[in-house]
Design a protein around this motif. Structure first.
Motif, short mmCIF file in Angstrom:
data_model
loop_
_atom_site.label_atom_id
_atom_site.label_comp_id
_atom_site.label_asym_id
_atom_site.label_seq_id
_atom_site.Cartn_x
_atom_site.Cartn_y
_atom_site.Cartn_z
N ILE A 123 -35.82 28.52 -3.57
CA ILE A 123 -34.72 27.78 -2.94
C ILE A 123 -34.64 28.19 -1.47
N LEU A 124 -34.74 27.20 -0.58
CA LEU A 124 -34.69 27.51 0.85
C LEU A 124 -33.26 27.52 1.38
N SER A 125 -32.46 26.56 0.94
CA SER A 125 -31.08 26.52 1.41
C SER A 125 -30.24 25.67 0.46
N MET A 126 -28.93 25.81 0.62
CA MET A 126 -28.02 25.04 -0.22
C MET A 126 -26.80 24.71 0.62
N LEU A 133 -16.32 27.50 -7.09
CA LEU A 133 -17.45 26.97 -7.87
C LEU A 133 -18.72 26.94 -7.02
N TYR A 134 -18.58 26.47 -5.79
CA TYR A 134 -19.74 26.41 -4.90
C TYR A 134 -20.33 27.81 -4.67
N ARG A 135 -19.41 28.77 -4.44
CA ARG A 135 -19.88 30.15 -4.20
C ARG A 135 -20.59 30.71 -5.43
N GLU A 136 -20.06 30.42 -6.61
CA GLU A 136 -20.69 30.94 -7.84
C GLU A 136 -22.06 30.28 -8.06
N GLY A 147 -18.68 16.90 -1.35
CA GLY A 147 -18.80 16.96 -2.81
C GLY A 147 -20.23 16.83 -3.32
N MET A 148 -21.17 16.64 -2.41
CA MET A 148 -22.59 16.53 -2.81
C MET A 148 -23.29 17.85 -2.47
N LEU A 149 -23.89 18.44 -3.50
CA LEU A 149 -24.60 19.70 -3.31
C LEU A 149 -26.07 19.38 -2.99
N ASN A 150 -26.53 19.79 -1.83
CA ASN A 150 -27.92 19.55 -1.45
C ASN A 150 -28.70 20.85 -1.54
N GLU A 184 -24.07 15.90 -7.54
CA GLU A 184 -22.67 15.62 -7.27
C GLU A 184 -21.78 16.60 -8.02
N LEU A 185 -21.01 17.38 -7.27
CA LEU A 185 -20.10 18.35 -7.89
C LEU A 185 -18.79 17.65 -8.19
N LYS A 186 -18.57 17.34 -9.46
CA LYS A 186 -17.34 16.60 -9.79
C LYS A 186 -16.13 17.51 -9.75
N LYS A 187 -16.31 18.78 -10.16
CA LYS A 187 -15.20 19.71 -10.03
C LYS A 187 -15.30 20.31 -8.63
#
Lengths: 383, 83
Positions: free
Chosen positions: A32-35, A17-20, A40-43, A9-12
């Protein structure tokens, strides 16, 4: 190996942030296959053995925790946008750009001519406009020097080590006669010692340890540095992400004001040049991809002080970084006691990755140079 | 949170940060020497954010007001009021 998903869970919730995190994970983990980010949930989908998947989830989770804690969202300021905009860029299938090992390419025929001429053109541009001294950087650097330069704290994953056979005449004789198995790297490992040199990852690193001597003997404070660099990104290699590539850069020393002034001059110089070459590019605030517990803090600090302006060019792969204009402040001058008249100097550099620059030119103007802008052909002696 | 509590907590953060740099006892009013560069500033902000459970955004950073206790207190108060 099975496939697993880490849900974080990405609180910020900031766009950057996601790109970084994507860059951080993409750079350092090869399973890592994918993201994806959903509400707000990072899978994060990855492969692992059943027995180590929980450990991996924990490791990557704490890596992201540390990153999120230090992360600051900064606006990206676009400093320059090109006059030219390309709607469509073609895929580059250059047959004269041949992979000979993973991430290692040779350039043949016209491709080699273009690389040489482009390199010489940029060198001349620096020398004529900045009154710089030319410096050819060797491909190897002392291991301890790389530690002193701080590379291991920021990018340890990229270092290419060198090994040599042990100085044992019996061993060498057996290898020479084919009596020892040298097919497998694991076996060869036991016959070798680690060299005190490593392959140089950054051309300008050769300048800082010598700067005092160079400034004194040449009377110059700008140095045009050329050389090949080596960065090990394991699984991440492609025609635009190489293990070995060529960099041309200019390193400058002076007061902070002087270094910023030179950086502005360089930005103007290359803006004019790439507009004349009818290229689609932009220059914007950016940061390096740092490694370690303080990665996010280093990124934030670099962005806060406008330490890095990146120049990216359009290609079939989208906008791609081809160079940057960097302000180091006193990071290197303090380490190597680089003073002028008792004042600690500031340093900066501006560098271009030649293979990427050529890739973007090919992608934007096509591989048939007949269709290239006249000014570009003239500058690269292709008419 | 009242201003006095914020002041006390800011002082705790300054002391905590000073101890990470081996500079305990630094003047908590002006601490230019303590925050020697941008990386130090970012480290200091993380401690402040943790202490007050806030996020200090770019607009506050650009004020360049993080080397004086009173201005830090003002910024923290302003963020907490907004929240």
């Amino acid at each position: 190996m099975d496939t697993y998903i880490l849900k974080y869970e990405l609180k910020k919730r900031y766009e950057g942030l996601y790109r970084e995190i994507e860059k951080l994970i993409g750079f350092y983990y090869d399973n890592i296959l994918s993201m994806e980010l959903v509400d707000g949930m990072l899978n994060v989908t990855f492969t692992a053995n059943e027995e180590n998947q929980e450990q991996f989830k924990h490791d990557i989770g704490s890596e992201i925790d540390k990153f999120v804690k230090g992360y600051k969202e900064f606006d990206t300021d676009i400093m320059v946008e090109s006059k030219q905009k390309k709607e469509v860029c073609s895929e580059v299938n250059d047959l004269n750009y041949i992979e000979v090992a993973n991430g290692v390419r040779c350039k043949v025929g016209q491709r080699a001519v273009i690389e040489d001429n482009l390199s010489n053109f940029i060198i001349q541009l620096f020398e004529n406009n900045m009154s710089s001294c030319r410096f050819i950087a060797p491909s190897m650097i002392d291991y301890k020097m790389l530690i002193k330069l701080g590379y291991f704290t920021k990018f340890p994953n990229l270092v290419n080590f060198i090994k040599n056979f042990k100085k044992d005449p019996t061993l060498i004789r057996k290898i020479s006669k084919g009596e020892l198995n040298i097919e497998s790297p694991e076996i060869v490992d036991s016959y070798t010692d680690l060299s005190k040199k490593v392959l140089n990852p950054v051309t300008c690193y050769q300048v800082y340890p010598l700067a005092n001597q160079l400034i004194q003997s040449t009377g110059k404070s700008n140095f045009t540095v050329t050389g090949n660099v080596y960065r090990f990104e394991s699984y991440n290699m492609s025609s635009t992400r190489l293990n070995e590539f060529k960099i041309i850069e200019q390193v400058h020393f002076g007061t902070k004001e002087e270094v910023i002034q030179i950086r502005n001059k360089e930005i103007e110089l290359f803006t004019n040049l790439f507009n004349e070459w009818e290229l689609d590019f932009k220059i914007e605030t950016s940061s390096d991809v740092f490694y370690g517990d303080e990665a996010a803090l280093l990124i934030s600090a670099q962005k806060y002080e406008n330490g890095k302006f990146e120049i990216s060019m359009n290609s079939d792969k989208g906008y791609m970084s081809v160079g940057s204009f960097n302000l180091h402040n006193q990071y290197f001058t303090e380490r190597f006691h680089i003073y002028k008249e008792n004042e600690l100097l500031t340093s900066g550099c501006c560098g271009f990755g030649i293979e990427r620059l050529i890739y973007c030119i090919f992608s934007q103007h096509g591989e048939d140079i007949k269709h290239w802008p006249e000014k570009l052909k003239k500058d690269l002696f292709l008419i | 949170m009242d201003k006095q509590t914020i002041e006390q907590k800011v002082e705790i953060v300054i002391e905590e940060f000073a101890s990470t740099k081996g500079m305990e006892g630094v003047n908590p009013i002006n601490f230019d020497e303590l925050i020697a560069n941008s990386l130090d500033l970012m480290r200091f902000l993380v401690l402040l954010e943790e202490q007050f459970d806030i996020y200090i955004s770019q607009e506050y950073l650009l004020m360049n007001e993080f080397s004086n206790k009173q201005t830090v207190v003002d910024i923290v108060s302003s963020i907490m009021n907004k929240n």
